[in-house]
Design an enzyme around this catalytic site. Structure first.
Site, PDB file in Angstrom:
ATOM      1  CG  HIS A 160       6.708  -0.597  -1.044  1.00 18.40           C
ATOM      2  ND1 HIS A 160       6.857  -0.544   0.317  1.00 18.40           N
ATOM      3  CD2 HIS A 160       5.458  -1.092  -1.261  1.00 18.40           C
ATOM      4  CE1 HIS A 160       5.747  -0.978   0.905  1.00 18.40           C
ATOM      5  NE2 HIS A 160       4.892  -1.336  -0.029  1.00 18.40           N
ATOM      6  CE  LYS A 213      -4.121  -1.401   5.275  1.00 19.70           C
ATOM      7  NZ  LYS A 213      -3.198  -1.568   4.153  1.00 19.70           N
ATOM      8  NE  ARG A 261       3.007  -8.192  -1.538  1.00 17.67           N
ATOM      9  CZ  ARG A 261       2.625  -7.573  -0.448  1.00 17.67           C
ATOM     10  NH1 ARG A 261       3.498  -7.290   0.478  1.00 17.67           N
ATOM     11  NH2 ARG A 261       1.363  -7.231  -0.272  1.00 17.67           N
ATOM     12  CB  SER A 276       5.017  -2.645   5.357  1.00 14.97           C
ATOM     13  OG  SER A 276       5.360  -2.036   4.147  1.00 14.97           O
TER      14      SER A 276
HETATM   15  P1  ADP Z   1      -1.671  -1.001   0.911  1.00 20.78           P
HETATM   16  O1  ADP Z   1      -1.936  -0.738   2.361  1.00 20.78           O
HETATM   17  O2  ADP Z   1      -2.395  -0.084  -0.002  1.00 20.78           O
HETATM   18  O3  ADP Z   1      -1.739  -2.428   0.485  1.00 20.78           O
HETATM   19  P2  ADP Z   1       1.188  -1.264   0.827  1.00 20.78           P
HETATM   20  O4  ADP Z   1       2.195  -0.215   1.130  1.00 20.78           O
HETATM   21  O5  ADP Z   1       1.165  -2.454   1.715  1.00 20.78           O
HETATM   22  O6  ADP Z   1      -0.172  -0.506   0.767  1.00 20.78           O
HETATM   23  O7  ADP Z   1       1.358  -1.755  -0.657  1.00 20.78           O
HETATM   24  C1  ADP Z   1       1.187  -0.911  -1.748  1.00 20.78           C
HETATM   25  C2  ADP Z   1       1.236  -1.739  -3.012  1.00 20.78           C
HETATM   26  O8  ADP Z   1       2.524  -2.286  -3.173  1.00 20.78           O
HETATM   27  C3  ADP Z   1       0.266  -2.926  -3.023  1.00 20.78           C
HETATM   28  O9  ADP Z   1      -0.241  -3.100  -4.319  1.00 20.78           O
HETATM   29  C4  ADP Z   1       1.130  -4.089  -2.629  1.00 20.78           C
HETATM   30  O10 ADP Z   1       0.644  -5.301  -3.186  1.00 20.78           O
HETATM   31  C5  ADP Z   1       2.444  -3.684  -3.279  1.00 20.78           C
HETATM   32  N1  ADP Z   1       3.587  -4.281  -2.606  1.00 20.78           N
HETATM   33  C6  ADP Z   1       3.871  -4.291  -1.295  1.00 20.78           C
HETATM   34  N2  ADP Z   1       5.005  -4.974  -1.041  1.00 20.78           N
HETATM   35  C7  ADP Z   1       5.457  -5.395  -2.249  1.00 20.78           C
HETATM   36  C8  ADP Z   1       6.574  -6.187  -2.677  1.00 20.78           C
HETATM   37  N3  ADP Z   1       7.434  -6.716  -1.826  1.00 20.78           N
HETATM   38  N4  ADP Z   1       6.681  -6.411  -3.989  1.00 20.78           N
HETATM   39  C9  ADP Z   1       5.780  -5.920  -4.863  1.00 20.78           C
HETATM   40  N5  ADP Z   1       4.708  -5.219  -4.541  1.00 20.78           N
HETATM   41  C10 ADP Z   1       4.547  -4.942  -3.249  1.00 20.78           C
END
Ligand code: ADP
Length: 162
Positions: free
Chosen positions: A18, A42, A91, A129
């Site tokens: 992130h 969620k 990703r 996460s």
């Molecule tokens: P959500 O529940 O909305 O998917 P996340 O916190 O899991 O929220 O992810 C938010 C955004 O960040 C999403 O677009 C996800 O694809 C992206 N994201 C999560 N982890 C990574 C990572 N390791 N590298 C790049 N983008 C990421």
């Protein structure tokens, strides 16, 4: 030109992936609002307040980054704040289908808002996460996956959950 973008997500918890994306976004957009979803559908490990706090700690000192809480639709949040760009991360191919659907849904809801996809450094392209929580439950060292300030909070949560 409007130089602000919103980066929405659950951030449960914030990872180095992130943060990598936030840095990339600030190089393009000067001002990036990281919007933490208060999403009741969620189930999350951390409360929205904890997630907000972890992000604030992790982005302290990063120019142009603000962390806010939001409820409801991202496009409504963006409109209310006069923002026309939503940042999302890609990703793997596995992210594509869901992200594509969501981007097109958002476009239908708000034609004037674009979703921009950024790719993280390849060293973070496997990080999520969910995965971090899974391995933390199995006592893995997560210090190369999340910022230092998050490691302790995750470990504390693990001992509570066990
Ligand atoms: P959500 O529940 O909305 O998917 P996340 O916190 O899991 O929220 O992810 C938010 C955004 O960040 C999403 O677009 C996800 O694809 C992206 N994201 C999560 N982890 C990574 C990572 N390791 N590298 C790049 N983008 C990421």
């Amino acid at each position: 030109m409007n130089k602000t973008a919103v980066y929405p997500g659950s951030f449960d918890p914030v990872t180095l992936g992130h943060l990598d994306l936030i840095k990339r976004a600030t190089r393009i957009y000067g001002r990036v609002i990281v919007a933490v979803a208060n999403n009741s559908t969620k189930s999350s490990w951390f409360s929205v307040e904890e997630r907000l706090e972890m992000l604030k700690e992790a982005t302290r000192g990063m120019d142009g980054v603000e962390v806010e809480l939001f409820e409801g639709l991202v496009v409504d949040y963006a409109r209310a704040n006069n923002i026309h760009v939503i940042i999302r991360g890609l990703r793997m191919i596995s992210d594509f289908e869901y992200e594509f659907q969501m981007a097109l849904t958002n476009r239908r809801l708000a034609e004037d808002i674009e979703t921009v996809f950024l790719m993280p450094s390849e060293k973070y392209s496997f990080l999520s996460s969910t995965l971090i929580k899974e391995v933390a439950m199995l006592n893995a060292d997560i210090s190369s996956f999340v910022p230092d300030s998050v490691v302790m909070r995750v470990n504390k949560k693990v001992s509570k959950l066990k």
